[in-house]
Design a protein around this motif. Structure first.
Motif, PDB file in Angstrom:
ATOM      1  N   ALA A  76      42.540 -88.607  69.520  1.00 53.61           N
ATOM      2  CA  ALA A  76      43.770 -87.832  69.645  1.00 53.61           C
ATOM      3  C   ALA A  76      44.994 -88.747  69.729  1.00 53.61           C
ATOM      4  O   ALA A  76      46.024 -88.494  69.086  1.00 53.61           O
ATOM      5  CB  ALA A  76      43.700 -86.925  70.879  1.00 53.61           C
ATOM      6  N   PHE A  77      44.888 -89.821  70.499  1.00 57.33           N
ATOM      7  CA  PHE A  77      46.020 -90.748  70.612  1.00 57.33           C
ATOM      8  C   PHE A  77      46.239 -91.509  69.298  1.00 57.33           C
ATOM      9  O   PHE A  77      47.380 -91.825  68.951  1.00 57.33           O
ATOM     10  CB  PHE A  77      45.797 -91.715  71.770  1.00 57.33           C
ATOM     11  N   LEU A  78      45.161 -91.787  68.571  1.00 56.16           N
ATOM     12  CA  LEU A  78      45.307 -92.418  67.254  1.00 56.16           C
ATOM     13  C   LEU A  78      46.015 -91.479  66.288  1.00 56.16           C
ATOM     14  O   LEU A  78      46.821 -91.914  65.453  1.00 56.16           O
ATOM     15  CB  LEU A  78      43.936 -92.810  66.698  1.00 56.16           C
ATOM     16  N   GLU A  79      45.731 -90.185  66.404  1.00 51.61           N
ATOM     17  CA  GLU A  79      46.419 -89.200  65.561  1.00 51.61           C
ATOM     18  C   GLU A  79      47.899 -89.138  65.919  1.00 51.61           C
ATOM     19  O   GLU A  79      48.764 -89.042  65.035  1.00 51.61           O
ATOM     20  CB  GLU A  79      45.783 -87.818  65.724  1.00 51.61           C
ATOM     21  N   THR A  86      49.332 -83.350  66.067  1.00 46.70           N
ATOM     22  CA  THR A  86      49.107 -83.996  67.368  1.00 46.70           C
ATOM     23  C   THR A  86      48.491 -83.022  68.362  1.00 46.70           C
ATOM     24  O   THR A  86      47.501 -83.336  69.038  1.00 46.70           O
ATOM     25  CB  THR A  86      50.434 -84.544  67.926  1.00 46.70           C
ATOM     26  N   ASN A  87      49.068 -81.829  68.453  1.00 45.27           N
ATOM     27  CA  ASN A  87      48.552 -80.846  69.402  1.00 45.27           C
ATOM     28  C   ASN A  87      47.144 -80.391  69.036  1.00 45.27           C
ATOM     29  O   ASN A  87      46.299 -80.177  69.910  1.00 45.27           O
ATOM     30  CB  ASN A  87      49.495 -79.636  69.465  1.00 45.27           C
ATOM     31  N   ASP A  88      46.892 -80.263  67.742  1.00 44.33           N
ATOM     32  CA  ASP A  88      45.551 -79.869  67.306  1.00 44.33           C
ATOM     33  C   ASP A  88      44.532 -80.951  67.658  1.00 44.33           C
ATOM     34  O   ASP A  88      43.404 -80.642  68.065  1.00 44.33           O
ATOM     35  CB  ASP A  88      45.546 -79.616  65.799  1.00 44.33           C
ATOM     36  N   ALA A  89      44.927 -82.223  67.523  1.00 48.06           N
ATOM     37  CA  ALA A  89      44.024 -83.328  67.884  1.00 48.06           C
ATOM     38  C   ALA A  89      43.740 -83.336  69.383  1.00 48.06           C
ATOM     39  O   ALA A  89      42.615 -83.611  69.813  1.00 48.06           O
ATOM     40  CB  ALA A  89      44.642 -84.653  67.450  1.00 48.06           C
ATOM     41  N   LEU A  90      44.752 -83.047  70.187  1.00 44.59           N
ATOM     42  CA  LEU A  90      44.560 -82.985  71.637  1.00 44.59           C
ATOM     43  C   LEU A  90      43.647 -81.820  72.024  1.00 44.59           C
ATOM     44  O   LEU A  90      42.776 -81.951  72.886  1.00 44.59           O
ATOM     45  CB  LEU A  90      45.916 -82.850  72.339  1.00 44.59           C
ATOM     46  N   LEU A  91      43.842 -80.669  71.365  1.00 43.69           N
ATOM     47  CA  LEU A  91      43.000 -79.507  71.640  1.00 43.69           C
ATOM     48  C   LEU A  91      41.557 -79.780  71.214  1.00 43.69           C
ATOM     49  O   LEU A  91      40.607 -79.395  71.905  1.00 43.69           O
ATOM     50  CB  LEU A  91      43.543 -78.272  70.912  1.00 43.69           C
ATOM     51  N   LYS A  92      41.380 -80.458  70.097  1.00 48.95           N
ATOM     52  CA  LYS A  92      40.041 -80.829  69.639  1.00 48.95           C
ATOM     53  C   LYS A  92      39.359 -81.739  70.655  1.00 48.95           C
ATOM     54  O   LYS A  92      38.172 -81.569  70.963  1.00 48.95           O
ATOM     55  CB  LYS A  92      40.133 -81.540  68.285  1.00 48.95           C
ATOM     56  N   ALA A  93      40.118 -82.709  71.201  1.00 53.58           N
ATOM     57  CA  ALA A  93      39.559 -83.605  72.221  1.00 53.58           C
ATOM     58  C   ALA A  93      39.159 -82.819  73.463  1.00 53.58           C
ATOM     59  O   ALA A  93      38.109 -83.077  74.069  1.00 53.58           O
ATOM     60  CB  ALA A  93      40.577 -84.684  72.578  1.00 53.58           C
ATOM     61  N   TRP A 125      60.748 -88.852  80.781  1.00 56.32           N
ATOM     62  CA  TRP A 125      59.903 -87.656  80.729  1.00 56.32           C
ATOM     63  C   TRP A 125      59.105 -87.488  79.427  1.00 56.32           C
ATOM     64  O   TRP A 125      58.028 -86.876  79.459  1.00 56.32           O
ATOM     65  CB  TRP A 125      60.712 -86.382  81.005  1.00 56.32           C
ATOM     66  N   PRO A 126      59.555 -87.996  78.269  1.00 55.70           N
ATOM     67  CA  PRO A 126      58.723 -87.779  77.071  1.00 55.70           C
ATOM     68  C   PRO A 126      57.417 -88.581  77.155  1.00 55.70           C
ATOM     69  O   PRO A 126      57.424 -89.810  77.099  1.00 55.70           O
ATOM     70  CB  PRO A 126      59.605 -88.299  75.914  1.00 55.70           C
ATOM     71  N   GLN A 127      56.320 -87.908  77.314  1.00 57.06           N
ATOM     72  CA  GLN A 127      55.032 -88.572  77.409  1.00 57.06           C
ATOM     73  C   GLN A 127      53.911 -87.577  77.140  1.00 57.06           C
ATOM     74  O   GLN A 127      54.096 -86.365  77.244  1.00 57.06           O
ATOM     75  CB  GLN A 127      54.822 -89.176  78.805  1.00 57.06           C
ATOM     76  N   VAL A 128      52.770 -88.102  76.749  1.00 55.27           N
ATOM     77  CA  VAL A 128      51.556 -87.289  76.641  1.00 55.27           C
ATOM     78  C   VAL A 128      50.633 -87.766  77.754  1.00 55.27           C
ATOM     79  O   VAL A 128      50.188 -88.912  77.752  1.00 55.27           O
ATOM     80  CB  VAL A 128      50.879 -87.453  75.268  1.00 55.27           C
ATOM     81  N   HIS A 129      50.393 -86.887  78.716  1.00 52.90           N
ATOM     82  CA  HIS A 129      49.572 -87.247  79.873  1.00 52.90           C
ATOM     83  C   HIS A 129      48.308 -86.408  79.883  1.00 52.90           C
ATOM     84  O   HIS A 129      48.345 -85.178  79.778  1.00 52.90           O
ATOM     85  CB  HIS A 129      50.338 -87.019  81.184  1.00 52.90           C
ATOM     86  N   VAL A 130      47.184 -87.077  79.980  1.00 51.54           N
ATOM     87  CA  VAL A 130      45.883 -86.408  80.032  1.00 51.54           C
ATOM     88  C   VAL A 130      45.208 -86.763  81.342  1.00 51.54           C
ATOM     89  O   VAL A 130      45.124 -87.942  81.712  1.00 51.54           O
ATOM     90  CB  VAL A 130      44.982 -86.845  78.858  1.00 51.54           C
ATOM     91  N   PHE A 179      39.511 -88.412  73.141  1.00 49.99           N
ATOM     92  CA  PHE A 179      40.942 -88.589  73.387  1.00 49.99           C
ATOM     93  C   PHE A 179      41.477 -89.855  72.728  1.00 49.99           C
ATOM     94  O   PHE A 179      42.679 -89.939  72.414  1.00 49.99           O
ATOM     95  CB  PHE A 179      41.245 -88.555  74.887  1.00 49.99           C
ATOM     96  N   MET A 180      40.612 -90.835  72.484  1.00 52.31           N
ATOM     97  CA  MET A 180      41.048 -91.997  71.706  1.00 52.31           C
ATOM     98  C   MET A 180      41.451 -91.537  70.305  1.00 52.31           C
ATOM     99  O   MET A 180      42.491 -91.961  69.766  1.00 52.31           O
ATOM    100  CB  MET A 180      39.929 -93.028  71.614  1.00 52.31           C
TER     101      MET A 180
END
Length: 345
Positions: free
Chosen positions: A62-65, A211-218, A39-44, A59-60
């Motif tokens: 974000a994943f690099l972050e 990490t969450n901030d990078a995902l929100l930015k994406a 279950w631990p995963q980041v899914h977009v 999103f690239m």
């Protein structure tokens, strides 16, 4: 014995953390193995990707972050400082995430369960098993759980409502329905648990936020996306990233700093990671490659090799005392008063 958790719900996470906290022997061998399933995963999910069979640039990033934060967390655990230069290439390979792209470019998935054993290995020995398990379970839940990002957004919404003075922005934020009160409460409790784990817990909180901030930015650069089952339009993401319009104040200071890392591998993101001598404050400074033709180049690399602190002239941009950015103006000599008042590291 292996610590096993196949249920990522807030209730299950909090129950396991409570059980871990009650273990009397923090060095028990039972704490050296962790199985959280898949279950631990980041899914977009991107409903209408512009390009097929590739990761979009936002999103690239974000994943690099996410990858950067994993490395820094491991370095903090192993070396006591979030300096990725402390990790060997073998360790980095063990902690490297892979992003699976399926359905054209609609689904992007970074599985985290494969790197958890490597992270645990870096922590055991430097931290006791109890502390390591608590940090990993918490990070897995808040980054890779299907509710952690959702709860973090709700927290950001609350913060923004308190910060922003624009009536239109506040009303728009209040109209957003993001997370349940139970999820937000679980986030607060897990945050409190991490804060009690010392430096590694604080570094974990920084990793989660970054990490969450990078995902929100994406998401704010994508017309429509879903992150761990949380649907966001570009407008909603932009709203959640709105900052109060306060003027930044410039402060120039000459002070001793340590050089922790110099990143020259990526020509698009040349940077120096520095910290105060006590390592309590760290700053990553991005700069143009012209810096490497200046006299500061030699001093920076010598300080990186020797791990000795050097004097730097720094420009801090601050809002209400919060440092928003730091610019390295130059390396320099200590001011005359430093010869009398300088303190031991």
């Amino acid at each position: 014995m292996t610590i096993t958790l196949r249920d990522s719900s807030p209730e299950a996470i909090l129950q396991l953390l409570d059980e871990l906290d009650k273990i009397e022997n923090p060095f028990s061998s039972d704490l050296e193995s962790l199985d959280l399933g898949d279950w631990p995963q980041v899914h977009v999910y991107i409903p209408h990707p512009e390009v097929s069979s590739s990761i979009t640039p936002p999103f690239m990033e974000a994943f690099l972050e996410l990858q950067r934060q994993i490395y820094q967390l491991a370095a903090q655990a192993a070396a006591g400082v979030a300096d990725t230069g402390q990790l060997s290439e073998g360790v980095k390979a063990e902690l490297q995430i892979s992003v699976l792209v399926t359905d054209g470019s609609s689904n992007l998935t970074a599985k985290l369960e494969k790197i958890l054993p490597g992270l645990l290995k870096q922590m055991i020995g430097k931290l006791n098993g109890k502390q390591a398990a608590i940090v990993l379970v918490s990070v897995a839940a808040l980054v890779g759980g299907n509710w952690g990002f959702n709860a973090w957004l709700e927290q950001q919404k609350t913060i923004k409502i308190e910060e922003l003075k624009s009536k239109d922005h506040v009303e728009a934020l209040k109209a957003l329905s993001i997370s349940s009160s139970g999820q937000l409460e679980a986030l607060k409790k897990i945050t409190e648990v991490l804060a009690k784990q010392g430096e590694i817990g604080n570094r974990a909180l920084e990793a989660i936020a970054a990490t969450n901030d990078a995902l929100l930015k994406a998401a704010s650069k994508t017309s429509e996306s879903s992150i761990n089952d949380t649907h966001l339009t570009r407008q909603e993401a932009e709203l959640l990233r709105t900052s109060p319009r306060k003027k930044a104040e410039l402060r120039v200071a000459t002070q001793r700093m340590r050089v922790l890392d110099v990143n020259t591998s990526d020509p698009h993101e040349l940077s120096v990671l520095i910290s105060t001598p006590d390592k309590k404050q760290q700053y990553r400074i991005k700069f143009e490659d012209t810096l490497f033709s200046e006299p500061s180049r030699k001093a920076i690399f010598e300080a990186l090799d020797s791990r000795e602190s050097i004097w730097m002239e720094l420009a801090f941009r601050e809002i209400d005392g919060d440092v928003k950015s730091v610019q390295l103006l130059r390396t320099t000599v200590p001011p005359p008063i430093a010869e009398v008042t300088d303190f031991e590291e």
